[in-house]
Motif scaffolding. Structure first.
Motif, PDB file in Angstrom:
ATOM      1  N   PRO A   1       3.532   7.371  -2.693  1.00 15.15           N
ATOM      2  CA  PRO A   1       4.928   7.803  -2.823  1.00 15.15           C
ATOM      3  C   PRO A   1       5.322   8.122  -4.270  1.00 15.15           C
ATOM      4  N   TYR A   2       4.540   7.639  -5.238  1.00 19.92           N
ATOM      5  CA  TYR A   2       4.881   7.821  -6.641  1.00 19.92           C
ATOM      6  C   TYR A   2       3.724   8.494  -7.384  1.00 19.92           C
ATOM      7  N   PRO A   3       3.527   9.794  -7.184  1.00 19.95           N
ATOM      8  CA  PRO A   3       2.422  10.485  -7.837  1.00 19.95           C
ATOM      9  C   PRO A   3       2.705  10.723  -9.318  1.00 19.95           C
TER      10      PRO A   3
ATOM     11  N   PHE B   1      -0.831  12.405   4.137  1.00 20.00           N
ATOM     12  CA  PHE B   1      -0.242  12.357   2.799  1.00 20.00           C
ATOM     13  C   PHE B   1       1.259  12.065   2.891  1.00 20.00           C
ATOM     14  N   HIS B   2       1.854  11.886   1.719  1.00 20.81           N
ATOM     15  CA  HIS B   2       3.307  11.837   1.609  1.00 20.81           C
ATOM     16  C   HIS B   2       3.792  13.238   1.237  1.00 20.81           C
TER      17      HIS B   2
ATOM     18  N   HIS C   1      -7.877  13.889   0.675  1.00 16.19           N
ATOM     19  CA  HIS C   1      -7.298  12.569   0.445  1.00 16.19           C
ATOM     20  C   HIS C   1      -8.310  11.650  -0.228  1.00 16.19           C
ATOM     21  N   ARG C   2      -9.545  11.717   0.185  1.00 21.07           N
ATOM     22  CA  ARG C   2     -10.588  10.836  -0.366  1.00 21.07           C
ATOM     23  C   ARG C   2     -10.854  11.101  -1.843  1.00 21.07           C
ATOM     24  N   VAL C   3     -10.956  12.385  -2.229  1.00 24.52           N
ATOM     25  CA  VAL C   3     -11.366  12.697  -3.598  1.00 24.52           C
ATOM     26  C   VAL C   3     -10.211  12.627  -4.597  1.00 24.52           C
TER      27      VAL C   3
END
Length: 312
Positions: free
Chosen positions: A170-172, A128-129, A89-91
């Motif tokens: 939510p919007y990748p 994550f989502h 998640h961080r990177v």
């Protein structure tokens, strides 16, 4: 063996693409990417926040029988994998994605399934989502476990594995126009001859726009990909050099779909459990930058065969 350049790298105008952000020396590098021998968490700890566009990987499954590449017991799997989740998640960039191919497992000694991969989905969804779940259908998969499928015949064979798409927001970043498939013969006929607008029994109102040619069909979330690369250059070169290939390679069309779908040229893709580095190979050919990590030197050594030139 792979071709190594003996000229000074500076004269070639090439250097490790990630030299400025990862101090660890790569096992090898190419024009677009670098492969590292070591623990994924150690290598990732050097990557700055919000750097990667996509992480796509097939980590070791929680199988009953131990594999030579190492796999974690089902009861420990979720805890083990969640140790990586926060770092993933961080990177990742805010519009970045995490794609995981994960197979199911049977409970030892009985014809019932483990729920570990469903438990993992629930835990990952807290970080994550869950953008979408995909199903990899492999028609060539062998019947397993043999005791329940081919001996006692009380189960059918598993031919589907989960491929989970998680996103940081939510919007990748995603564009399904990059993965359009050829139209079916029926759809080609509709485009050519026209379609009478009407409401279907389901209640969907199909308008005349249905016949519009959009240069291909939107693919479903079931990906039919065989895993029969017995004649690939990678396997041939491993055999020529007396090296054992990685025993659990996933087919290149699987990461290719998500590299095309979720990134564009110049973006950065990482596989933290790269094995024979199929992901790096796909990214290289697609002009994406890539980072590959594995703990087994033999696998990284063999993965060099996937590239026409590697640099040390």
């Amino acid at each position: 063996m792979p071709t190594y350049d003996t000229m000074p790298l500076l004269d070639l105008g090439l250097e490790n693409p990630f030299k400025s952000i990862i101090s660890a020396k790569p096992y090898y590098f190419t024009e677009y990417g670098s492969a590292y021998l070591g623990e994924a968490l150690d290598i990732m700890s050097e990557i700055p926040d919000s750097t990667l566009n996509l992480i796509v990987t097939s980590p070791p499954y929680a199988l009953v029988f131990k594999k030579e590449y190492g796999n974690v017991d089902a009861q420990d799997y979720v805890k083990w994998f969640m140790g990586f989740a926060q770092e993933f998640h961080r990177v990742l960039k805010d519009d970045g994605s995490l794609v995981i191919n994960i197979g199911g497992s049977w409970n030892k000694g009985v014809p019932t399934r483990s729920t570990y991969h469903f438990e993992l989905i629930i835990e990952l969804a807290k970080v994550f989502h869950l953008a979408q779940e995909f199903y990899w259908y492999n028609p060539a998969k062998l019947p397993s476990p043999a005791e329940w499928v081919t001996v006692r015949r009380i189960r059918v064979k598993d031919s589907v594995e989960l491929v989970l798409w998680f996103s940081k927001s939510p919007y990748p970043k995603a564009d399904n126009r990059s993965v359009l498939q050829p139209y079916s013969k029926d759809m080609q006929r509709i485009i050519e001859k026209g379609y009478v607008a009407k409401k279907r029994p389901s209640g969907h109102n199909i308008t005349s726009k249905f016949r519009r040619d959009n240069n291909g069909a939107i693919p479903p979330n079931v990906l039919q990909v065989g895993n029969t690369d017995s004649s690939s250059p990678y396997l041939k070169k491993c055999k020529e050099c007396g090296m054992k290939p990685h025993p659990a390679r996933f087919p290149k069309d699987l990461p290719q779909f998500f590299v095309d779908f979720l990134t564009e040229p110049g973006d950065i893709v990482m596989d933290p459990f790269c094995g024979s580095n199929v992901t790096g190979f796909v990214a290289e050919n697609s002009k994406r930058k890539w980072i590959a990590i594995d703990t087994v030197e033999e696998y990284l050594m063999g993965s060099e065969f996937r590239f026409p030139r590697v640099y040390k």
